[in-house]
Design a protein around this motif. Structure first.
Motif, mmCIF file in Angstrom:
data_model
loop_
_atom_site.group_PDB
_atom_site.id
_atom_site.type_symbol
_atom_site.label_atom_id
_atom_site.label_comp_id
_atom_site.label_asym_id
_atom_site.label_seq_id
_atom_site.Cartn_x
_atom_site.Cartn_y
_atom_site.Cartn_z
ATOM 1 N N MET A 1 0.827 -1.198 0.000
ATOM 2 C CA MET A 1 0.000 0.000 0.000
ATOM 3 C C MET A 1 0.872 1.263 0.000
ATOM 4 O O MET A 1 0.626 2.219 -0.740
ATOM 5 N N LEU A 2 1.910 1.272 0.836
ATOM 6 C CA LEU A 2 2.817 2.409 0.863
ATOM 7 C C LEU A 2 3.596 2.539 -0.445
ATOM 8 O O LEU A 2 3.959 3.642 -0.858
ATOM 9 N N ALA A 3 3.842 1.399 -1.110
ATOM 10 C CA ALA A 3 4.529 1.442 -2.404
ATOM 11 C C ALA A 3 3.672 2.152 -3.446
ATOM 12 O O ALA A 3 4.148 3.035 -4.172
ATOM 13 N N TYR A 4 2.407 1.764 -3.549
ATOM 14 C CA TYR A 4 1.533 2.437 -4.510
ATOM 15 C C TYR A 4 1.243 3.874 -4.083
ATOM 16 O O TYR A 4 1.016 4.746 -4.932
ATOM 17 N N SER A 5 1.248 4.129 -2.783
ATOM 18 C CA SER A 5 1.164 5.508 -2.321
ATOM 19 C C SER A 5 2.350 6.317 -2.827
ATOM 20 O O SER A 5 2.207 7.477 -3.240
ATOM 21 N N SER A 6 3.531 5.704 -2.827
ATOM 22 C CA SER A 6 4.724 6.368 -3.369
ATOM 23 C C SER A 6 4.566 6.685 -4.847
ATOM 24 O O SER A 6 5.013 7.734 -5.326
ATOM 25 N N GLY B 1 10.089 12.802 2.354
ATOM 26 C CA GLY B 1 11.173 11.927 2.786
ATOM 27 C C GLY B 1 11.108 11.622 4.276
ATOM 28 O O GLY B 1 11.199 10.456 4.694
ATOM 29 N N PHE B 2 10.942 12.652 5.102
ATOM 30 C CA PHE B 2 10.856 12.417 6.546
ATOM 31 C C PHE B 2 9.612 11.622 6.907
ATOM 32 O O PHE B 2 9.644 10.764 7.801
ATOM 33 N N THR B 3 8.519 11.878 6.206
ATOM 34 C CA THR B 3 7.277 11.157 6.503
ATOM 35 C C THR B 3 7.402 9.674 6.178
ATOM 36 O O THR B 3 7.018 8.811 6.985
ATOM 37 N N VAL B 4 7.944 9.349 5.021
ATOM 38 C CA VAL B 4 7.962 7.953 4.598
ATOM 39 C C VAL B 4 8.994 7.148 5.386
ATOM 40 O O VAL B 4 8.772 5.965 5.683
ATOM 41 N N VAL B 5 10.123 7.757 5.765
ATOM 42 C CA VAL B 5 11.083 7.039 6.604
ATOM 43 C C VAL B 5 10.464 6.722 7.960
ATOM 44 O O VAL B 5 10.596 5.607 8.477
ATOM 45 N N GLY B 6 9.761 7.700 8.536
ATOM 46 C CA GLY B 6 9.092 7.440 9.803
ATOM 47 C C GLY B 6 8.032 6.364 9.689
ATOM 48 O O GLY B 6 7.883 5.521 10.586
ATOM 49 N N ALA B 7 7.284 6.363 8.575
ATOM 50 C CA ALA B 7 6.238 5.362 8.393
ATOM 51 C C ALA B 7 6.823 3.953 8.317
ATOM 52 O O ALA B 7 6.318 3.021 8.963
ATOM 53 N N PHE B 8 7.887 3.770 7.559
ATOM 54 C CA PHE B 8 8.487 2.435 7.463
ATOM 55 C C PHE B 8 9.189 2.045 8.763
ATOM 56 O O PHE B 8 9.300 0.847 9.070
ATOM 57 N N ALA B 9 9.651 3.024 9.533
ATOM 58 C CA ALA B 9 10.216 2.702 10.844
ATOM 59 C C ALA B 9 9.158 2.080 11.740
ATOM 60 O O ALA B 9 9.416 1.117 12.474
#
Length: 516
Positions: A333-338, A368-376
């Motif tokens: 889901m995050l991939a297609y969001s990307s 960038g900061f949002t997606v790194v935090g999300a995958f963390a």
């Protein structure tokens, strides 16, 4: 005339090493990392790699800050040192530090020895590692990581297409290997690495073929020389073919449709820390290169390529949103969001203005900061099989771990573009620049796609806070200081840039001028 007089003397190239110091520092550290792998004993190898990596990234960031305000060409005109270069290099280095924290993570099960029968193979035990048990056997990830960062620093700075191609390969080849290093779900990880490599090889070939066509037309691979060559009337078919092929290589790296097929498989199969690194840093580097090529080298033929970019942006937004709505795996889901966010970013590229460049840079750093935090956060939710990525497993997470679920909700709301988050400010920046350039219909599509995307973000939030957790559901492992800092920084930046974005907007305004 004598033979000696007829021979043109060969002069050594002039390299301004201080101007390209950030790139040299990171690549030099990568070489030292290879030597550490070869000559340092295993018990101290991990510690040595960690110290080297963090010191190199911090020193390189300091070198970028010292170059603030520079507007010049270096290395015989092959590297441009200007506002966009330095801003994107600084962003890449900061996000690389956050990604390195995730890679270096150690996690502990909050339930103590609940997984004692298989402690070395179950999540939450002190031996839980994404890249190998018993304390990071796969320490070769660090030099690969640094080589990728070095390529990313050069990619948006490259002022000629051959240097850009070299940077593309330097950043891509380590990523192919890093994708396949997951210890769990090894076959899925290796399949993702193979797909990434094959599709990446095709995109690199398209990029090189486009470079050859543009060189054949303009007689130069430097962006300024290409811009001068395109100013003369000539063979439009050759130009359009070169621009199209070059765009394929760049659009592949940004994850735009229809060149996005690698994105969901790689995001799902790669170790989550590497996924976070790629989602943030690769996108910044790739968009930096794309902006430089289309603004500096191809700005004179914008009326030829803007319709193509309109079509790609619309297709990317629609594909990203529609496919994300159907996903049951959080990483896919995050991939297609990307993919959808790549479409939103392309609206800033279409603006072809200083305002569009500034808006795009602001969007890149906030995302960038949002997606790194999300995958963390994704890396913290685990069950007996490893990471719990199926959406059904996230039911009731807000009751099990309200702080982790709350942090993830902040990131999802930012991706949806909700006011008082950085996502709203960044979308407003790129959409307003596109409207100012006459791309109003494209912005209408983008706003509708953004509204539709809010559904799958809110669906996860509702699932976390308004559903009952399963009795044998996943646990949230206790992170070390590394992941705690990464998540905290991500949340802080997401909220601060949503409430008071003006200081960073002023910074990108000052940095939004390419040297030519």
């Amino acid at each position: 005339m004598s033979l000696a007089a007829a021979v043109t003397p060969i002069t050594a190239p002039t390299i301004e090493y201080s101007r390209i110091a950030p790139i040299l520092i990171v690549l030099g550290a990568a070489v030292l990392g290879v030597l550490i792998e070869a000559f340092v004993s295993r018990p101290v190898r991990r510690s040595a790699q960690l110290v080297l990596t963090f010191v190199a990234l911090i020193v390189a960031f300091i070198a970028v800050v010292r170059l603030h305000g520079s507007q010049t060409l270096a290395a015989q005109g092959a590297v441009a040192i200007d506002g966009p270069t330095l801003f994107m290099q600084g962003s890449i280095l900061l996000l690389s530090i956050m990604a390195a924290m995730l890679i270096a993570e150690r996690k502990v099960d909050p339930a103590g020895d609940a997984f004692a029968p298989r402690a070395s193979a179950l999540p939450g035990s002190v031996d839980e590692r994404e890249f190998g048990a018993r304390g990071w056997l796969q320490t070769e990830v660090w030099p690969l990581f640094l080589f990728a960062v070095g390529g990313m620093l050069l990619f948006p700075a490259a002022n000629d297409l051959l240097t850009m191609f070299v940077a593309l390969e330097v950043l891509s080849l380590p990523l192919y290997l890093l994708t396949g290093l997951a210890r769990r779900r090894r076959l899925l990880s290796q399949e993702a690495a193979l797909k990434y490599f094959v599709l990446g090889a095709f995109s690199s070939a398209f990029f090189l073929f486009g470079t050859a066509l543009l060189y054949g037309y303009s007689g130069s691979v430097q962006l300024s020389g290409i811009a001068s060559g395109l100013a003369n009337a000539g063979q439009p078919g050759l130009v359009l073919a070169g621009v199209g092929l070059l765009a394929v290589g760049l659009l592949f790296k940004v994850g735009a449709a229809p060149f996005h097929q690698w994105t969901p498989d790689v995001y799902q199969g790669a170790p989550t820390a590497i996924t976070a690194f790629m989602a943030a840093c690769t996108k910044i580097a790739a968009f930096g290169a794309l902006l430089r090529v289309f603004y500096v080298g191809l700005g004179g033929v914008r009326w030829d390529w803007r319709p193509m970019m309109w079509a790609v942006a619309i297709l990317t937004m629609v594909v990203g949103v529609v496919m994300a709505l159907t996903q049951q795996d959080i990483k896919r889901m995050l991939a297609y969001s990307s993919v959808a966010h790549a479409g939103f970013l392309l609206t800033g590229v279409v603006a072809v203005s200083q305002r569009g460049l500034a808006g795009s840079m602001f969007y890149l750093v906030t995302y960038g900061f949002t997606v790194v935090g999300a995958f963390a956060v994704v890396s913290l939710v685990r069950d007996a099989a490893g990471e719990a990525t199926h959406l059904s497993q996230w039911a009731g997470l807000g009751k099990r771990s309200p702080w982790v679920a709350g942090s993830f909700a902040v990131f999802l709301l930012a991706m949806a573009g909700i006011p008082l988050t950085s996502g709203f400010a960044s979308k407003f920046a790129v959409f307003s620049s596109a409207v100012a350039s006459g791309a109003g219909p494209l912005v209408v599509v983008a706003v509708l796609a953004s509204a539709a995307a809010g559904f799958f973000y809110v669906r996860v939030i509702v699932l976390m806070f308004f559903s009952e957790p399963a009795v044998d559901g996943p646990v949230v492992v206790v992170p070390s200081a590394f992941t705690t800092v990464a998540v905290a920084v991500g949340v802080a930046v997401t909220i601060v840039l949503g409430v008071v974005p003006q200081p960073v907007l002023n910074l990108v305004d000052q940095a939004s001028a390419f040297v030519r």
